[in-house]
Design a protein around this motif. Structure first.
Motif, PDB file in Angstrom:
ATOM      1  N   LEU A   1      12.004  -1.412 -32.733  1.00  0.00           N
ATOM      2  CA  LEU A   1      11.704  -1.922 -31.726  1.00  0.00           C
ATOM      3  C   LEU A   1      12.761  -3.393 -31.092  1.00  0.00           C
ATOM      4  CD1 LEU A   1       7.867  -2.459 -31.060  1.00  0.00           C
ATOM      5  CD2 LEU A   1       9.463  -0.682 -29.793  1.00  0.00           C
ATOM      6  N   GLY A   2      13.068  -4.035 -32.241  1.00  0.00           N
ATOM      7  CA  GLY A   2      14.061  -4.908 -31.892  1.00  0.00           C
ATOM      8  C   GLY A   2      15.572  -4.502 -31.536  1.00  0.00           C
ATOM      9  N   ILE A   3      15.807  -3.575 -32.250  1.00  0.00           N
ATOM     10  CA  ILE A   3      17.085  -2.792 -32.311  1.00  0.00           C
ATOM     11  C   ILE A   3      17.290  -2.139 -30.831  1.00  0.00           C
ATOM     12  CG2 ILE A   3      18.577  -1.162 -33.003  1.00  0.00           C
ATOM     13  CD1 ILE A   3      17.846  -2.005 -36.089  1.00  0.00           C
ATOM     14  N   GLN A   4      16.031  -1.439 -30.673  1.00  0.00           N
ATOM     15  CA  GLN A   4      16.030  -0.919 -29.323  1.00  0.00           C
ATOM     16  C   GLN A   4      16.123  -1.784 -28.168  1.00  0.00           C
ATOM     17  OE1 GLN A   4      12.480   1.466 -29.282  1.00  0.00           O
ATOM     18  NE2 GLN A   4      13.423   3.210 -29.874  1.00  0.00           N
ATOM     19  N   ALA A   5      15.672  -2.977 -28.271  1.00  0.00           N
ATOM     20  CA  ALA A   5      15.709  -4.064 -27.296  1.00  0.00           C
ATOM     21  C   ALA A   5      17.112  -4.422 -27.010  1.00  0.00           C
ATOM     22  CB  ALA A   5      14.945  -5.409 -27.485  1.00  0.00           C
ATOM     23  N   MET A   6      17.934  -4.590 -28.297  1.00  0.00           N
ATOM     24  CA  MET A   6      19.472  -4.887 -28.232  1.00  0.00           C
ATOM     25  C   MET A   6      20.170  -3.564 -27.622  1.00  0.00           C
ATOM     26  SD  MET A   6      20.101  -7.847 -29.584  1.00  0.00           S
ATOM     27  CE  MET A   6      21.676  -7.580 -29.950  1.00  0.00           C
ATOM     28  N   ALA A   7      19.684  -2.399 -27.582  1.00  0.00           N
ATOM     29  CA  ALA A   7      20.483  -1.425 -26.834  1.00  0.00           C
ATOM     30  C   ALA A   7      20.196  -1.535 -25.355  1.00  0.00           C
ATOM     31  CB  ALA A   7      20.049   0.261 -27.403  1.00  0.00           C
ATOM     32  N   VAL A   8      18.993  -1.936 -25.007  1.00  0.00           N
ATOM     33  CA  VAL A   8      18.756  -1.956 -23.832  1.00  0.00           C
ATOM     34  C   VAL A   8      19.802  -3.257 -23.238  1.00  0.00           C
ATOM     35  CG1 VAL A   8      17.157  -2.558 -22.002  1.00  0.00           C
ATOM     36  CG2 VAL A   8      16.358  -1.107 -23.846  1.00  0.00           C
ATOM     37  N   LEU A   9      19.858  -4.057 -23.763  1.00  0.00           N
ATOM     38  CA  LEU A   9      20.524  -5.365 -23.328  1.00  0.00           C
ATOM     39  C   LEU A   9      22.109  -4.859 -23.159  1.00  0.00           C
ATOM     40  CD1 LEU A   9      20.638  -8.714 -25.230  1.00  0.00           C
ATOM     41  CD2 LEU A   9      22.864  -7.708 -24.794  1.00  0.00           C
ATOM     42  N   PHE A  10      22.521  -4.121 -24.110  1.00  0.00           N
ATOM     43  CA  PHE A  10      23.884  -3.454 -23.868  1.00  0.00           C
ATOM     44  C   PHE A  10      24.035  -2.612 -22.721  1.00  0.00           C
ATOM     45  CE2 PHE A  10      24.887  -5.495 -27.878  1.00  0.00           C
ATOM     46  CZ  PHE A  10      26.202  -6.142 -27.627  1.00  0.00           C
TER      47      PHE A  10
END
Length: 520
Positions: free
Chosen positions: A140-149
């Motif tokens: 989930l944390g990495i997915q949040a980073m992907a959404v950020l970009f």
């Protein structure tokens, strides 16, 4: 959404540069593996409060849980309820947990379980359960980073590019986490926590007070379906919300990332004061975030995709500048949480699996911990890509809770009750975890036939029965009874108390060979 990515990327990388500058300014080589794993047990209450909050509310809070509140209404408040109750549990555990950690050189939660039950097997199994259950949260944390970009590039980048950029940014940040261990993590948690939770609280207050699209006034016109909890008709039964809150409360101190914060504190007082400060920080910020999600739930861009609502709302209200602030807040929360998750998992694999099976030197353990961090990050990145379009992201978090709460029976009863034995501890959490895993595979959300009881709660009942049955059936030997009594006495003693005991690292009690630091 259209716009220039120059400003958004500039704000993101400026914040990243600030974090790196803080890391360079505070860099110090670890003296040994204990210093690497718990930061020298030297941090004050504000560091503990921010570090604990950063270990509790990841960047996914602004995607999965904002989306839950915007789409399902007041159900999102269940996370607030269990968080505050969970911090209370940390307060109650602080004295014994910190004293045992200091006097017995404990480095992880599993270390404590191994000491309490004098069992290497308990230590290894607890470590594996913790690492497995943390994995969905890292996804989930990495997915949040992907959404950020995705939003920083205004949708111009592909999914693979967004995920790759997020992983690379975290990997760059991990250079210092790997080098400095827990010390670097706790120091930057203070900066990241002020940005993520203080910044979002101020931003939410601004939105509620001055924006038309997410104002306080909107709360008075919410549709009834957003104001009712599951169990009052609909697809869920009466036990659903109870199960969510119960697993949250019980699981709060079972997370290795949360428990290890106790060991980084300078004393018992720092832990207790830090938990009170955590209640104020975490409770205030999440309540405001939920109110904003509810107030903005009727906005078309939020309603269309609630899990992206934090970003679309801020861009709709304030354009690129507010979107940039939203991105920095998510970045700060994501970095703090991912750093903590990866660091703790690396420490547990080295300290509680490899070291138990095949003892290594401090230098070798540090290398193993660093290598484990890299493997863990790579696996989570692949899983994040495969599960990116999962429609209800918060289910990943709920599913991980079904497993982690299975540590609670030996953890809590072992800490507050002198009964129980190593067989019961090993059997209860193993059976509980397997039952939870099987039931969660069949019922990923709830068990309708049992009033929407969740699989983890049912498995927890089995877990408790097994633990108590082993205690009644096998009991404790005289030597074990004496060892546990001495251990509990050491959990209350202060420095200078001649009756205090300290074991060598690994659990065997020996006379106190040093004067432990005072727990002021």
């Amino acid at each position: 959404m259209t716009g220039s990515s120059f400003l958004t990327f500039g704000m993101v990388f400026a914040f990243m540069a600030l974090i790196i500058a803080v890391l360079y300014a505070t860099k110090r080589n670890s003296r040994n593996f204990s210093d690497y794993a718990v930061g020298g047990r030297s941090f004050s209450s504000w560091f503990i409060a921010m570090s604990y909050t950063n270990s509790w509310w990841p960047g996914a809070t602004y995607t999965a849980f904002f989306g839950l509140s915007a789409g399902a209404g007041v159900l999102g408040l269940y996370a607030l309820a269990y968080s505050l109750l969970g911090v209370t549990a940390m307060y109650l555990m602080a004295e014994r947990a910190w004293l045992w950690g200091k006097r017995f050189d404990l480095r992880t939660q599993c270390d404590m379980l191994g000491l309490r039950f004098d069992s290497k097997a308990v230590r290894v199994v607890a470590s594996l359960i913790g690492v497995i259950c943390l994995f969905p949260w890292l996804v989930l944390g990495i997915q949040a980073m992907a959404v950020l970009f995705q939003f920083a590039s205004f949708g111009k980048w592909s999914l693979a590019a967004n995920l790759s950029a997020g992983v690379i940014l975290i990997a760059v940040r991990q250079i210092w986490t790997v080098q400095m261990g827990m010390r670097g993590l706790v120091i930057t948690d203070l900066v990241q926590g002020i940005t993520a939770y203080g910044g979002s609280a101020l931003l939410c207050l601004y939105l509620l007070a001055f924006s038309h699209d997410a104002s306080y006034a909107n709360l008075a016109t919410l549709p009834s379906q957003l104001l009712s909890l599951p169990g009052h008709g609909g697809q869920y039964g009466a036990w659903y919300v109870f199960s969510l809150v119960m697993t949250g409360v019980i699981g709060s101190l079972c997370w290795p990332t949360s428990y290890q914060r106790i060991y980084t504190a300078s004393g018992v007082r720092a832990v207790k004061k830090g938990t009170v400060q955590t209640m104020i920080i975490a409770g205030g910020f999440y309540m405001l975030l939920t109110l904003v999600a509810l107030a903005a739930s009727g906005l078309a861009v939020v309603h269309a995709n609630p899990q992206d609502g934090w970003f679309t709302l801020l861009y709709h209200v304030g354009g690129e500048w507010l979107l940039g602030l939203a991105l920095i807040i998510v970045l700060a929360a994501s970095m703090g949480w991912v750093d903590g998750c990866v660091q703790v998992c690396g420490a547990q694999i080295a300290n509680d699996v490899v070291q138990v099976i095949s003892p290594r030197s401090d230098r070798q353990m540090t290398v193993i911990a660093k290598a484990s961090m890299g493997v863990f990050m790579l696996g989570a990145a692949v899983a994040a890509y495969l599960a990116y379009d999962f429609p209800r992201l918060q289910l990943l978090a709920q599913m991980s809770y079904q497993g982690i709460v299975q540590l609670s029976v030996p953890l809590f009863l072992g800490m507050f009750w002198k009964g129980g034995n190593r067989t019961g501890a090993l059997a209860s959490m193993s059976v509980g975890f397997l039952v939870a895993a099987v039931l969660t595979w069949i019922y990923p959300d709830d068990i309708r036939a049992l009033g929407s009881l969740t699989p983890g709660v049912l498995a927890l009942g089995v877990n408790l029965v097994v633990y108590l049955a082993c205690h009644i059936w096998l009991g404790q030997s005289a030597s074990e009874h004496k060892r546990v009594a001495e251990l509990f006495a050491a959990g209350h003693a202060r420095s200078g108390d001649a009756s205090a005991l300290a074991p060598t690292h690994g659990g065997q009690l020996t006379p106190d060979l040093y004067s432990p630091r005072s727990s002021k």
